[in-house]
Scaffold this active site. Sequence first.
Site, short mmCIF file in Angstrom:
data_model
loop_
_atom_site.label_atom_id
_atom_site.label_comp_id
_atom_site.label_asym_id
_atom_site.label_seq_id
_atom_site.Cartn_x
_atom_site.Cartn_y
_atom_site.Cartn_z
N VAL A 77 124.44 23.28 86.78
CA VAL A 77 123.40 22.87 87.72
C VAL A 77 122.61 21.68 87.16
CG1 VAL A 77 121.36 23.60 89.00
CG2 VAL A 77 123.22 25.22 88.57
N HIS A 78 122.33 20.72 88.03
CA HIS A 78 121.55 19.54 87.65
C HIS A 78 120.08 19.95 87.59
CE1 HIS A 78 120.77 15.16 87.45
NE2 HIS A 78 119.67 15.47 88.12
#
Length: 217
Positions: free
Chosen positions: A124-125
Amino acid sequence: MLEKAKHEHEGHVLKQYRSKAEYYLCSCLNKNNATSDNVERTPGGLLYIRQWNNMQYVSTATFLLTVYSDFLRNSNQHLRCPTGTIDPEEILSFAKSQVDYILGSNPMNMSYLVGYGSKYPIRVHHRGASIVSYRENKGFIGCTQGYDNWYSRVEPNPNLLVGALVGGPDCRDNFMDQRDNYMQTEACTYNTAPLVGVFARLLQLEENLEVELVASY
């Protein structure tokens, strides 16, 4: 007289809000006359507005669909669209289909809600999720260190961002779980927030059904 005029004006404004909301609902349900007036869908059935963080629009539309289906049911009304009338159950059914897609019933067999199911985004960013915990590394990690030392790593994030709804797939249902693919893997609070209300309502409906089943025996 002034009070009456104020109420009439406010009533007119509320009717405009409702008209716009119903037009959008009809577009989500593919019930407007022109194709261009309806919200696009991916081949797998997900509402699709734009490339960058599309799930924010899916979750908010799903929330609106759920709330409005309740409103129509409680007031014994139907949604009137240019191509036909839709009952509350059909509206809720479509909202559920969007939830099902989010949770894994999609061409990628991917849950876009982090931590749910057996397959979900693991890169996940998100700075807090992608950088090791201070308990593991007490060295200084500033913006530069985070970008240089952690951003480009191919390994899964060291911290699981449970409950985060990422940006989701593209218009062809494709998804790349890469940290630098921020259009699809960035997590935002306004993605997840509307789903909380939807999940609460679906849980309530399930509990009500169980009570009815027990009472019928």
